[in-house]
Structures are given as structure tokens and as C-alpha cells.
Design an enzyme around this catalytic site. Structure first.
Site, PDB file in Angstrom:
ATOM      1  N   ALA A  60       3.325  -0.818   4.769  1.00 32.45           N
ATOM      2  CA  ALA A  60       2.914  -0.869   6.176  1.00 32.45           C
ATOM      3  C   ALA A  60       2.319  -2.228   6.561  1.00 32.45           C
ATOM      4  CB  ALA A  60       1.921   0.242   6.464  1.00 32.45           C
ATOM      5  N   ARG A 102       7.475   0.987  13.344  1.00 38.03           N
ATOM      6  CA  ARG A 102       7.987   0.419  12.087  1.00 38.03           C
ATOM      7  C   ARG A 102       9.128  -0.583  12.332  1.00 38.03           C
ATOM      8  NH1 ARG A 102       5.614   3.794   8.090  1.00 38.03           N
ATOM      9  NH2 ARG A 102       5.312   5.878   8.906  1.00 38.03           N
ATOM     10  N   ARG A 127       5.234  12.699  -2.646  1.00 37.32           N
ATOM     11  CA  ARG A 127       5.387  13.264  -1.303  1.00 37.32           C
ATOM     12  C   ARG A 127       6.548  12.565  -0.611  1.00 37.32           C
ATOM     13  NH1 ARG A 127       1.306  15.362  -2.701  1.00 37.32           N
ATOM     14  NH2 ARG A 127      -0.849  15.364  -2.044  1.00 37.32           N
ATOM     15  N   ASN A 131       8.112  -5.533  -1.144  1.00 36.26           N
ATOM     16  CA  ASN A 131       8.037  -4.397  -0.239  1.00 36.26           C
ATOM     17  C   ASN A 131       6.594  -4.378   0.245  1.00 36.26           C
ATOM     18  OD1 ASN A 131       7.857  -2.049   1.173  1.00 36.26           O
ATOM     19  ND2 ASN A 131       8.932  -0.794  -0.341  1.00 36.26           N
ATOM     20  N   PRO A 148       0.793  -1.226   0.000  1.00 37.75           N
ATOM     21  CA  PRO A 148       0.000   0.000   0.000  1.00 37.75           C
ATOM     22  C   PRO A 148       0.827   1.277   0.000  1.00 37.75           C
ATOM     23  CG  PRO A 148      -0.052  -1.050   2.156  1.00 37.75           C
ATOM     24  CD  PRO A 148       0.588  -2.034   1.219  1.00 37.75           C
ATOM     25  N   ASN A 149       0.303   2.235  -0.730  1.00 34.55           N
ATOM     26  CA  ASN A 149       0.818   3.609  -0.821  1.00 34.55           C
ATOM     27  C   ASN A 149       2.088   3.745  -1.657  1.00 34.55           C
ATOM     28  OD1 ASN A 149      -1.217   4.922   0.796  1.00 34.55           O
ATOM     29  ND2 ASN A 149      -0.337   3.839   2.534  1.00 34.55           N
ATOM     30  N   ASP A 172       1.873 -15.649   7.090  1.00 35.09           N
ATOM     31  CA  ASP A 172       1.444 -17.023   6.795  1.00 35.09           C
ATOM     32  C   ASP A 172       1.582 -17.343   5.313  1.00 35.09           C
ATOM     33  OD1 ASP A 172       0.842 -17.437   9.460  1.00 35.09           O
ATOM     34  OD2 ASP A 172      -1.321 -17.139   9.227  1.00 35.09           O
ATOM     35  N   HIS A 198       4.202  -4.401   8.911  1.00 29.42           N
ATOM     36  CA  HIS A 198       4.152  -4.138  10.354  1.00 29.42           C
ATOM     37  C   HIS A 198       2.886  -4.673  11.007  1.00 29.42           C
ATOM     38  CE1 HIS A 198       7.386  -1.525   9.208  1.00 29.42           C
ATOM     39  NE2 HIS A 198       6.603  -0.657   8.619  1.00 29.42           N
ATOM     40  N   HIS A 218      12.653  -2.769   2.046  1.00 23.32           N
ATOM     41  CA  HIS A 218      12.057  -1.459   2.317  1.00 23.32           C
ATOM     42  C   HIS A 218      13.008  -0.393   1.787  1.00 23.32           C
ATOM     43  CE1 HIS A 218       8.892  -3.031   4.961  1.00 23.32           C
ATOM     44  NE2 HIS A 218       9.803  -3.919   5.319  1.00 23.32           N
ATOM     45  N   ARG A 261      13.469   4.593  12.272  1.00 25.41           N
ATOM     46  CA  ARG A 261      12.249   5.416  12.214  1.00 25.41           C
ATOM     47  C   ARG A 261      11.388   5.169  13.470  1.00 25.41           C
ATOM     48  NH1 ARG A 261       9.427   5.032   6.598  1.00 25.41           N
ATOM     49  NH2 ARG A 261       8.436   6.890   7.490  1.00 25.41           N
ATOM     50  N   GLU A 265      12.308  -9.717   1.717  1.00 22.82           N
ATOM     51  CA  GLU A 265      11.574  -8.502   2.091  1.00 22.82           C
ATOM     52  C   GLU A 265      12.490  -7.300   1.901  1.00 22.82           C
ATOM     53  OE1 GLU A 265       9.434  -8.640   5.759  1.00 22.82           O
ATOM     54  OE2 GLU A 265       9.514  -6.462   6.036  1.00 22.82           O
ATOM     55  N   TYR A 298      11.652   8.704   1.221  1.00 18.27           N
ATOM     56  CA  TYR A 298      11.560   7.612   0.253  1.00 18.27           C
ATOM     57  C   TYR A 298      12.307   7.872  -1.062  1.00 18.27           C
ATOM     58  CZ  TYR A 298       7.906   6.096   3.452  1.00 18.27           C
ATOM     59  OH  TYR A 298       7.217   5.706   4.572  1.00 18.27           O
ATOM     60  N   SER A 314      13.215   2.711   3.090  1.00 20.54           N
ATOM     61  CA  SER A 314      13.761   3.412   4.253  1.00 20.54           C
ATOM     62  C   SER A 314      14.329   2.414   5.254  1.00 20.54           C
ATOM     63  CB  SER A 314      12.663   4.266   4.908  1.00 20.54           C
ATOM     64  OG  SER A 314      11.598   3.445   5.362  1.00 20.54           O
TER      65      SER A 314
HETATM   66  O1  CA2 Z   1      10.462   2.129   3.492  1.00 15.28           O
HETATM   67  C1  CA2 Z   1       9.614   1.446   2.902  1.00 15.28           C
HETATM   68  O2  CA2 Z   1       9.777   0.949   1.793  1.00 15.28           O
HETATM   69  C2  CA2 Z   1       8.234   1.248   3.554  1.00 15.28           C
HETATM   70  O3  CA2 Z   1       7.803  -0.076   3.257  1.00 15.28           O
HETATM   71  C3  CA2 Z   1       7.306   2.273   2.923  1.00 15.28           C
HETATM   72  C4  CA2 Z   1       5.913   2.300   3.548  1.00 15.28           C
HETATM   73  C5  CA2 Z   1       6.004   2.394   5.077  1.00 15.28           C
HETATM   74  O4  CA2 Z   1       4.709   2.282   5.652  1.00 15.28           O
HETATM   75  C6  CA2 Z   1       6.916   1.341   5.674  1.00 15.28           C
HETATM   76  O5  CA2 Z   1       7.009   1.541   7.069  1.00 15.28           O
HETATM   77  C7  CA2 Z   1       8.305   1.405   5.070  1.00 15.28           C
HETATM   78  C8  CA2 Z   1       5.139   3.496   2.988  1.00 15.28           C
HETATM   79  C9  CA2 Z   1       4.908   3.418   1.486  1.00 15.28           C
HETATM   80  C10 CA2 Z   1       4.920   4.749   0.813  1.00 15.28           C
HETATM   81  O6  CA2 Z   1       4.153   5.703   1.503  1.00 15.28           O
HETATM   82  C11 CA2 Z   1       4.162   7.004   1.079  1.00 15.28           C
HETATM   83  C12 CA2 Z   1       3.741   7.953   1.979  1.00 15.28           C
HETATM   84  C13 CA2 Z   1       3.750   9.271   1.618  1.00 15.28           C
HETATM   85  C14 CA2 Z   1       4.141   9.645   0.338  1.00 15.28           C
HETATM   86  C15 CA2 Z   1       4.535   8.703  -0.576  1.00 15.28           C
HETATM   87  C16 CA2 Z   1       4.555   7.366  -0.194  1.00 15.28           C
END
Ligand code: CA2
Length: 145
Positions: free
Chosen positions: A78, A112, A19, A75, A11-12, A88, A81, A101, A108, A99, A24, A103
Site C-alpha cells: 500500500a 489503488r 487471508r 512490491n 507492509p502486510n 524520491d 499508493h 504487484h 480494484r 515495481e 492475492y 493483484s
Molecule cells: O497486489 C499487490 O501486490 C499489493 O501490493 C498488495 C497490497 C495492497 O495494499 C496493494 O494495493 C496491492 C496488500 C499486501 C497484502 O495484504 C494482505 C491483506 C490481507 C491478507 C493478506 C495480505
């Protein structure tokens, strides 16, 4: 022999580049996909690159990898976490799962630091920005030689 590696994104991650470049990096997910395809070609890997915002879809893709891929780089975003279902699913399949990431999740917020998916994975790479994907693909290539 075709060596297929699924590169799965949670997700995301479709929002990358729009952003939070300080955390990232500035690349979009499409940029990262292009980098992975180029690295895959050098490593002799067919890269199947996907992103979803839905936990169950990641579970389905991990199941698909059991017959459809020799290794998986994921990747989980979230969901790493939070998701016992992903833990599973990783345990339920044969191909090695790496796996990754962007960051350094250990540098952090405390929430996380724990990933439920990591203990089920073969290994974890984090903190190298978009290069984490390339390192994970290299590890996958070596594991399935
Ligand atoms: O560092 C990573 O690759 C993460 O998997 C990225 C996730 C985060 O929840 C993990 O803790 C670490 C977040 C994905 C991207 O989220 C964004 C948030 C704001 C702007 C752009 C992307």
C-alpha cells in the site's frame, strides 16, 4: 560477475497465504521467496529477498541497493499508493527499479489505481499473482545483462 537483485516487500505482505487468497493467491511470502530463489538461480541472479512493514526501512534498503545491487524488484504494498518518500528514494538511486504487484491494481478500488512509485520506476508488472515476481526478476535479468 555477481548480479544481485534486491526483492523488497512492503507492509502486510508477511500475511500472504493467511487471508484473501481470492485476491492475492494461496502462497505465503516464504513460498514466493523460494520461487524467486529458484528463478534467480536459473537466471544467474543472486536474490536478496526482504520484507518490512515500515516505510523508512524500505527507503533505507533502496539506498543500500545503490551500492549493493544491480537491480531492485519492489512490491511496495500500500505504500506505493501513498509514499512520496519511496518515489524520491527510487529516483535517488542508480540501479533500475521494477515495481510489481500480485493483484491487478487497476481492476480494484480507485484508491489503488495510482501509485506514486510507478513514475519513478523503470516499469511496473501487476496482476499475475505470485508470477509477477518471476516476471519482474526476468525483466531485471535482461536489464542488467
Ligand atoms: O497486489 C499487490 O501486490 C499489493 O501490493 C498488495 C497490497 C495492497 O495494499 C496493494 O494495493 C496491492 C496488500 C499486501 C497484502 O495484504 C494482505 C491483506 C490481507 C491478507 C493478506 C495480505
Amino acid at each position: 560477475m555477481t548480479r544481485t537483485v534486491f526483492v523488497l516487500n512492503g507492509p502486510n505482505l508477511n500475511m500472504l497465504g493467511k487471508r484473501e487468497p481470492g485476491i492475492y493467491g494461496g502462497k505465503t511470502l516464504a513460498d514466493i521467496e523460494a520461487d524467486c530463489r529458484a528463478a534467480g538461480a536459473e537466471l544467474g541472479l543472486t536474490v536478496d529477498f526482504r520484507q518490512t512493514n515500515h516505510e523508512g526501512v524500505l527507503v533505507d534498503w533502496l539506498h543500500e541497493a545503490d551500492d549493493g545491487a544491480q537491480a531492485v524488484c519492489i512490491n511496495p504494498g500500500a505504500y506505493g499508493h501513498t509514499s512520496i518518500a519511496l518515489h524520491d528514494a527510487i529516483r535517488a538511486i542508480s540501479p533500475p527499479v521494477i515495481e510489481l504487484h500480485l493483484s491487478n491494481i487497476h481492476a480494484r478500488e480507485e484508491f489503488r489505481h495510482r501509485t506514486w512509485t510507478a513514475p519513478a520506476a523503470k516499469g511496473i508488472i501487476c496482476g499475475f499473482g505470485a508470477h509477477s515476481y518471476i516476471l519482474a526478476l526476468r525483466a531485471a535479468g535482461e536489464l542488467i545483462q
